[in-house]
Design a protein around this motif. Sequence first.
Motif, PDB file in Angstrom:
ATOM      1  N   HIS A 193       0.788  -1.365   0.023  1.00  0.00           N
ATOM      2  CA  HIS A 193      -0.025  -0.024   0.028  1.00  0.00           C
ATOM      3  C   HIS A 193       0.698   1.243   0.167  1.00  0.00           C
ATOM      4  N   VAL A 194       1.669   1.304   0.899  1.00  0.00           N
ATOM      5  CA  VAL A 194       2.830   2.391   1.215  1.00  0.00           C
ATOM      6  C   VAL A 194       3.709   2.534  -0.273  1.00  0.00           C
ATOM      7  N   LEU A 195       4.045   1.317  -0.453  1.00  0.00           N
ATOM      8  CA  LEU A 195       5.065   1.724  -1.854  1.00  0.00           C
ATOM      9  C   LEU A 195       4.431   1.834  -3.103  1.00  0.00           C
ATOM     10  N   ASP A 196       3.197   1.405  -3.326  1.00  0.00           N
ATOM     11  CA  ASP A 196       2.407   1.820  -4.512  1.00  0.00           C
ATOM     12  C   ASP A 196       2.043   3.404  -4.377  1.00  0.00           C
ATOM     13  N   TRP A 197       1.720   3.854  -3.433  1.00  0.00           N
ATOM     14  CA  TRP A 197       1.269   5.300  -3.266  1.00  0.00           C
ATOM     15  C   TRP A 197       2.533   6.398  -3.393  1.00  0.00           C
ATOM     16  N   LEU A 198       3.923   5.646  -2.894  1.00  0.00           N
ATOM     17  CA  LEU A 198       5.037   6.557  -3.218  1.00  0.00           C
ATOM     18  C   LEU A 198       5.395   6.413  -4.577  1.00  0.00           C
ATOM     19  N   LYS A 199       5.076   5.221  -5.190  1.00  0.00           N
ATOM     20  CA  LYS A 199       5.585   5.254  -6.640  1.00  0.00           C
ATOM     21  C   LYS A 199       4.577   5.820  -7.804  1.00  0.00           C
ATOM     22  N   TYR A 200       3.221   5.908  -7.497  1.00  0.00           N
ATOM     23  CA  TYR A 200       2.314   6.473  -8.522  1.00  0.00           C
ATOM     24  C   TYR A 200       1.574   7.777  -7.870  1.00  0.00           C
ATOM     25  N   GLY A 201       1.580   8.062  -6.486  1.00  0.00           N
ATOM     26  CA  GLY A 201       1.067   9.298  -6.045  1.00  0.00           C
ATOM     27  C   GLY A 201       1.688  10.408  -6.547  1.00  0.00           C
ATOM     28  N   LYS A 202       0.928  11.393  -6.994  1.00  0.00           N
ATOM     29  CA  LYS A 202       1.377  12.791  -7.839  1.00  0.00           C
ATOM     30  C   LYS A 202       1.894  13.756  -6.796  1.00  0.00           C
ATOM     31  N   HIS A 203       1.208  13.799  -5.577  1.00  0.00           N
ATOM     32  CA  HIS A 203       1.570  14.993  -4.554  1.00  0.00           C
ATOM     33  C   HIS A 203       1.331  14.429  -3.110  1.00  0.00           C
ATOM     34  N   LEU A 204       2.298  14.230  -2.500  1.00  0.00           N
ATOM     35  CA  LEU A 204       2.054  13.337  -1.069  1.00  0.00           C
ATOM     36  C   LEU A 204       2.543  14.248   0.154  1.00  0.00           C
ATOM     37  N   LEU A 205       1.362  13.885   1.003  1.00  0.00           N
ATOM     38  CA  LEU A 205       1.851  14.463   2.482  1.00  0.00           C
ATOM     39  C   LEU A 205       1.926  13.171   3.323  1.00  0.00           C
ATOM     40  N   VAL A 206       2.887  12.696   3.946  1.00  0.00           N
ATOM     41  CA  VAL A 206       2.833  11.452   4.586  1.00  0.00           C
ATOM     42  C   VAL A 206       2.913  11.969   6.115  1.00  0.00           C
ATOM     43  N   ILE A 207       1.743  10.977   6.582  1.00  0.00           N
ATOM     44  CA  ILE A 207       1.586  11.618   8.010  1.00  0.00           C
ATOM     45  C   ILE A 207       1.626  10.096   8.736  1.00  0.00           C
ATOM     46  N   HIS A 208       2.381  10.027  10.167  1.00  0.00           N
ATOM     47  CA  HIS A 208       2.383   9.123  10.807  1.00  0.00           C
ATOM     48  C   HIS A 208       1.422   9.056  11.879  1.00  0.00           C
ATOM     49  N   TYR A 209       0.643   7.986  11.907  1.00  0.00           N
ATOM     50  CA  TYR A 209      -0.369   7.782  12.788  1.00  0.00           C
ATOM     51  C   TYR A 209       0.038   8.222  14.304  1.00  0.00           C
ATOM     52  N   GLU A 210       1.260   7.773  14.711  1.00  0.00           N
ATOM     53  CA  GLU A 210       1.934   7.934  16.107  1.00  0.00           C
ATOM     54  C   GLU A 210       2.322   9.491  16.262  1.00  0.00           C
ATOM     55  N   ASP A 211       2.696  10.012  15.220  1.00  0.00           N
ATOM     56  CA  ASP A 211       2.947  11.515  15.491  1.00  0.00           C
ATOM     57  C   ASP A 211       1.649  12.100  15.526  1.00  0.00           C
ATOM     58  N   LEU A 212       0.656  11.909  14.815  1.00  0.00           N
ATOM     59  CA  LEU A 212      -0.647  12.696  14.898  1.00  0.00           C
ATOM     60  C   LEU A 212      -1.189  12.419  16.501  1.00  0.00           C
ATOM     61  N   LYS A 213      -1.032  11.231  16.999  1.00  0.00           N
ATOM     62  CA  LYS A 213      -1.385  11.103  18.198  1.00  0.00           C
ATOM     63  C   LYS A 213      -0.446  12.054  19.172  1.00  0.00           C
ATOM     64  N   HIS A 214       0.672  12.038  19.075  1.00  0.00           N
ATOM     65  CA  HIS A 214       1.481  12.707  20.104  1.00  0.00           C
ATOM     66  C   HIS A 214       1.649  14.269  19.827  1.00  0.00           C
ATOM     67  N   SER A 215       1.434  14.850  18.499  1.00  0.00           N
ATOM     68  CA  SER A 215       1.518  16.191  18.190  1.00  0.00           C
ATOM     69  C   SER A 215       0.170  16.561  17.495  1.00  0.00           C
ATOM     70  N   LEU A 216      -0.855  16.175  18.148  1.00  0.00           N
ATOM     71  CA  LEU A 216      -2.173  16.504  17.303  1.00  0.00           C
ATOM     72  C   LEU A 216      -2.290  17.785  16.579  1.00  0.00           C
ATOM     73  N   ILE A 217      -2.022  18.955  17.455  1.00  0.00           N
ATOM     74  CA  ILE A 217      -2.338  20.452  16.590  1.00  0.00           C
ATOM     75  C   ILE A 217      -1.306  20.603  15.643  1.00  0.00           C
ATOM     76  N   PRO A 218       0.184  20.456  15.928  1.00  0.00           N
ATOM     77  CA  PRO A 218       0.870  20.686  14.631  1.00  0.00           C
ATOM     78  C   PRO A 218       0.694  19.698  13.512  1.00  0.00           C
ATOM     79  N   LYS A 219       0.436  18.627  13.619  1.00  0.00           N
ATOM     80  CA  LYS A 219       0.274  17.771  12.464  1.00  0.00           C
ATOM     81  C   LYS A 219      -1.161  17.928  11.748  1.00  0.00           C
ATOM     82  N   LEU A 220      -2.121  18.180  12.692  1.00  0.00           N
ATOM     83  CA  LEU A 220      -3.464  18.601  12.105  1.00  0.00           C
ATOM     84  C   LEU A 220      -3.279  19.660  11.208  1.00  0.00           C
TER      85      LEU A 220
END
Length: 294
Positions: A193-220
């Motif tokens: 899933h990740v490899l395909d999106w890295l390969k074919y996705g045009k413009h990506l923002l990668v967000i790690h669930y764990e970072d979103l949990k720990h730093s909710l406001i900055p990541k949001l």
Amino acid sequence: EFPLAVIRGRECYCGYPTGRFSLHDSADGLLCSGMHNASSTADGKYCLVYQTPVQDTRCTDRKFLTTKSKGFVALSSFPGAGNTWARHLIEHATGYYTGSYYFDGALYNKGFKGEKDHWRSRRTICVKTHESGKTEIEMFDSAILLIRNPYKSLMAEFNRKYAGHLGYATDRNWKSKEWPDFVNSYASWWASHVLDWLKYGKHLLVIHYEDLKHSLIPKLKEMVEFLNMTVTEDRLLCVENNRDGNFKRSGAKQKDFEPFTQEMKDLINRYILTVDEALRGRNFTGLPREYVPR
């Protein structure tokens, strides 16, 4: 009518958390333990702060986009990686509904009104998808790619498969042949899933669930900016007060056995290393260190 009550001296004030009064500072344990006679508050030196049972409603209004979105944005993740939670946060931060490549009645009934809209309507701010084929990826102009620790994702999706959005699979499920079969087929999908999106996705923002949990406001904030939206500080503080939404499993149901065999761990760890390498190869931050070794 307000989510906060602040008692100072003989007066009580009601209000909302703000940037200047955000409740991020921890309570002073020493002061609090001496507060039961309330003499310290009587002279107005200190405040007692209570969160009332009233919901902060500054971010609960949501609607469809009034004009069709120019960019077609995916909110892409492997199942069990927190897509529904991310949608909850995005909807409350921006005030606009998110859409879905699928239709889930349970989500619709809980307020995700974009579920019933056709996923290509462009009336929603982004569209949930778990797809990872070249054709499905290239339909989108850009994507927020949400990644979660595969150990946690696999367990969350197994729970959902056997007990719905809020339930837990039984010990019988975990100890049956279904679990190793599930890991064997789904672990490779987590990586592809990740490899395909890295390969074919045009413009990506990668967000790690764990970072979103720990730093909710900055990541949001990052996610909202990526969606070309501006959001007020008050609205973000309200999201923080309503951070869990309706689809958080209550507590971590601890199992008294380790569900992953050494063979499963070896397999998953190899996929983790492959994905980490691919992310770094595309100049994204690698996976959080807590992913491996388990």
